[in-house]
Design a protein around this motif. Sequence first.
Motif, PDB file in Angstrom:
ATOM      1  N   GLN A 139       0.811  -1.208   0.000  1.00  0.00           N
ATOM      2  CA  GLN A 139       0.000   0.000   0.000  1.00  0.00           C
ATOM      3  C   GLN A 139       0.849   1.263   0.000  1.00  0.00           C
ATOM      4  OE1 GLN A 139      -3.569  -0.590   2.827  1.00  0.00           O
ATOM      5  NE2 GLN A 139      -2.108  -2.127   3.524  1.00  0.00           N
ATOM      6  N   SER A 140       2.158   1.104   0.039  1.00  0.00           N
ATOM      7  CA  SER A 140       3.040   2.264   0.067  1.00  0.00           C
ATOM      8  C   SER A 140       3.376   2.702  -1.351  1.00  0.00           C
ATOM      9  CB  SER A 140       4.330   1.942   0.825  1.00  0.00           C
ATOM     10  OG  SER A 140       5.074   0.967   0.132  1.00  0.00           O
ATOM     11  N   PHE A 141       3.757   3.966  -1.492  1.00  0.00           N
ATOM     12  CA  PHE A 141       4.112   4.499  -2.799  1.00  0.00           C
ATOM     13  C   PHE A 141       5.544   4.134  -3.179  1.00  0.00           C
ATOM     14  CE2 PHE A 141       0.705   7.334  -1.335  1.00  0.00           C
ATOM     15  CZ  PHE A 141      -0.156   7.242  -2.417  1.00  0.00           C
ATOM     16  N   ILE A 142       6.368   3.797  -2.189  1.00  0.00           N
ATOM     17  CA  ILE A 142       7.758   3.423  -2.429  1.00  0.00           C
ATOM     18  C   ILE A 142       7.883   1.926  -2.212  1.00  0.00           C
ATOM     19  CG2 ILE A 142      10.160   3.761  -1.761  1.00  0.00           C
ATOM     20  CD1 ILE A 142       9.351   6.477  -0.616  1.00  0.00           C
ATOM     21  N   LYS A 143       8.133   1.176  -3.271  1.00  0.00           N
ATOM     22  CA  LYS A 143       8.266  -0.273  -3.134  1.00  0.00           C
ATOM     23  C   LYS A 143       9.484  -0.615  -2.288  1.00  0.00           C
ATOM     24  CE  LYS A 143       7.786  -4.487  -5.871  1.00  0.00           C
ATOM     25  NZ  LYS A 143       7.761  -5.067  -7.228  1.00  0.00           N
ATOM     26  N   TYR A 144       9.345  -1.606  -1.451  1.00  0.00           N
ATOM     27  CA  TYR A 144      10.382  -2.081  -0.539  1.00  0.00           C
ATOM     28  C   TYR A 144      10.672  -1.103   0.600  1.00  0.00           C
ATOM     29  CZ  TYR A 144      11.156  -5.034  -4.640  1.00  0.00           C
ATOM     30  OH  TYR A 144      10.981  -5.869  -5.718  1.00  0.00           O
ATOM     31  N   ALA A 145       9.730  -0.232   0.915  1.00  0.00           N
ATOM     32  CA  ALA A 145       9.908   0.681   2.049  1.00  0.00           C
ATOM     33  C   ALA A 145       9.956  -0.080   3.364  1.00  0.00           C
ATOM     34  CB  ALA A 145       8.777   1.713   2.080  1.00  0.00           C
ATOM     35  N   TYR A 146       9.374  -1.288   3.380  1.00  0.00           N
ATOM     36  CA  TYR A 146       9.318  -2.081   4.611  1.00  0.00           C
ATOM     37  C   TYR A 146       9.970  -3.447   4.411  1.00  0.00           C
ATOM     38  CZ  TYR A 146       5.998   1.564   5.730  1.00  0.00           C
ATOM     39  OH  TYR A 146       5.415   2.790   5.953  1.00  0.00           O
ATOM     40  N   PHE A 147      10.931  -3.517   3.509  1.00  0.00           N
ATOM     41  CA  PHE A 147      11.551  -4.784   3.120  1.00  0.00           C
ATOM     42  C   PHE A 147      12.960  -4.898   3.667  1.00  0.00           C
ATOM     43  CE2 PHE A 147      13.784  -7.352  -0.254  1.00  0.00           C
ATOM     44  CZ  PHE A 147      13.157  -8.548   0.014  1.00  0.00           C
ATOM     45  N   LEU A 148      13.208  -5.936   4.455  1.00  0.00           N
ATOM     46  CA  LEU A 148      14.525  -6.254   5.008  1.00  0.00           C
ATOM     47  C   LEU A 148      15.105  -5.082   5.794  1.00  0.00           C
ATOM     48  CD1 LEU A 148      16.045  -8.323   2.053  1.00  0.00           C
ATOM     49  CD2 LEU A 148      14.936  -9.154   4.129  1.00  0.00           C
ATOM     50  N   LYS A 149      14.343  -4.662   6.805  1.00  0.00           N
ATOM     51  CA  LYS A 149      14.731  -3.559   7.680  1.00  0.00           C
ATOM     52  C   LYS A 149      15.115  -4.094   9.064  1.00  0.00           C
ATOM     53  CE  LYS A 149      13.699  -0.436   4.604  1.00  0.00           C
ATOM     54  NZ  LYS A 149      14.737   0.431   3.994  1.00  0.00           N
ATOM     55  N   PRO A 150      15.964  -3.360   9.795  1.00  0.00           N
ATOM     56  CA  PRO A 150      16.325  -3.784  11.149  1.00  0.00           C
ATOM     57  C   PRO A 150      15.278  -3.404  12.192  1.00  0.00           C
ATOM     58  CG  PRO A 150      17.520  -1.801  10.579  1.00  0.00           C
ATOM     59  CD  PRO A 150      16.752  -2.199   9.341  1.00  0.00           C
ATOM     60  N   SER A 151      14.471  -2.397  11.885  1.00  0.00           N
ATOM     61  CA  SER A 151      13.449  -1.941  12.830  1.00  0.00           C
ATOM     62  C   SER A 151      12.427  -1.091  12.090  1.00  0.00           C
ATOM     63  CB  SER A 151      14.086  -1.120  13.967  1.00  0.00           C
ATOM     64  OG  SER A 151      14.710   0.053  13.443  1.00  0.00           O
ATOM     65  N   TYR A 152      11.257  -0.921  12.711  1.00  0.00           N
ATOM     66  CA  TYR A 152      10.219  -0.030  12.199  1.00  0.00           C
ATOM     67  C   TYR A 152       9.905   0.993  13.278  1.00  0.00           C
ATOM     68  CZ  TYR A 152       9.109  -3.590   8.619  1.00  0.00           C
ATOM     69  OH  TYR A 152       9.158  -4.489   7.583  1.00  0.00           O
ATOM     70  N   SER A 153       9.686   2.229  12.885  1.00  0.00           N
ATOM     71  CA  SER A 153       9.299   3.251  13.851  1.00  0.00           C
ATOM     72  C   SER A 153       7.799   3.174  14.093  1.00  0.00           C
ATOM     73  CB  SER A 153       9.679   4.644  13.345  1.00  0.00           C
ATOM     74  OG  SER A 153       9.018   4.933  12.120  1.00  0.00           O
ATOM     75  N   GLY A 154       7.378   3.581  15.281  1.00  0.00           N
ATOM     76  CA  GLY A 154       5.961   3.653  15.589  1.00  0.00           C
ATOM     77  C   GLY A 154       5.283   2.312  15.787  1.00  0.00           C
ATOM     78  N   ARG A 155       6.063   1.282  16.131  1.00  0.00           N
ATOM     79  CA  ARG A 155       5.492  -0.051  16.341  1.00  0.00           C
ATOM     80  C   ARG A 155       5.887  -0.587  17.712  1.00  0.00           C
ATOM     81  NH1 ARG A 155       5.110  -3.550  10.802  1.00  0.00           N
ATOM     82  NH2 ARG A 155       4.780  -1.803   9.378  1.00  0.00           N
TER      83      ARG A 155
END
Length: 236
Positions: free
Chosen positions: A130-146
């Motif tokens: 649902q994001s406009f930037i593909k892979y914005a949530y792909f193979l990350k070390p952490s997510y903010s606001g979670r």
Amino acid sequence: VTWFTTPAQAEAENQKVKEILDELDVYDKDEHTQVKAIYDWLLDNTEYVDLDKYYEAEAAGKNVIYHSAYSALLTDETVCQGYATAFYRLARELGLSCRIISGDAGGAHAWNIVRIGSYYYLVDATWDDQSFIKYAYFLKPSYSGRTNDSHFDTTEFKRLFPMAESDYKEPLYYIPNDPINLTVTEKEGTLTIDFDLDYTAQYAQIQANGESIYLQANPIDDLTSHSYTMPVPFTT
């Protein structure tokens, strides 16, 4: 116990998992290639279910199907739990180490961690779909606001599933045969990889620029030396 699918749906899901992986044909690929292939399949073939449709099903007591891998893989519409469970099913079938993580992201939410190499990375197909930037949530070390559910923040869980400290970066080269005396030298626009293989290795495989180069090992010598030179920078 709440069953999300019927036995017939579960059998259809098992068959679909096999069909997808046969189509992707990444059984013998490196972990990053496998993770990206199943992630891309979900983004290309699944959508978040229309909320009006979901609430109608919820009012009729028939919304649990949208929380299953079946909904993501066979009906092409699901919720976050369906995305996460479908990713888990595909990853585990490939032998990847993967977990579903639940917590709060402005509301109840589910996503995954998956191991590449020695560390685990976060992937969230729901939000990337649902994001406009593909892979914005792909193979990350952490997510903010979670906020993870508490049992995912214990010392024991973190010991068993060590998280990476930075975003995953695809390697410039990949040799799965555990080479000996490996050196990588960059000079004058080229990258040279030198390494030895012991007599138990049949071949070495180097992956770069989306291509695989196979170098045959000599089964007679105790050690077989190899050198391969390629241009830099790489396109991938």
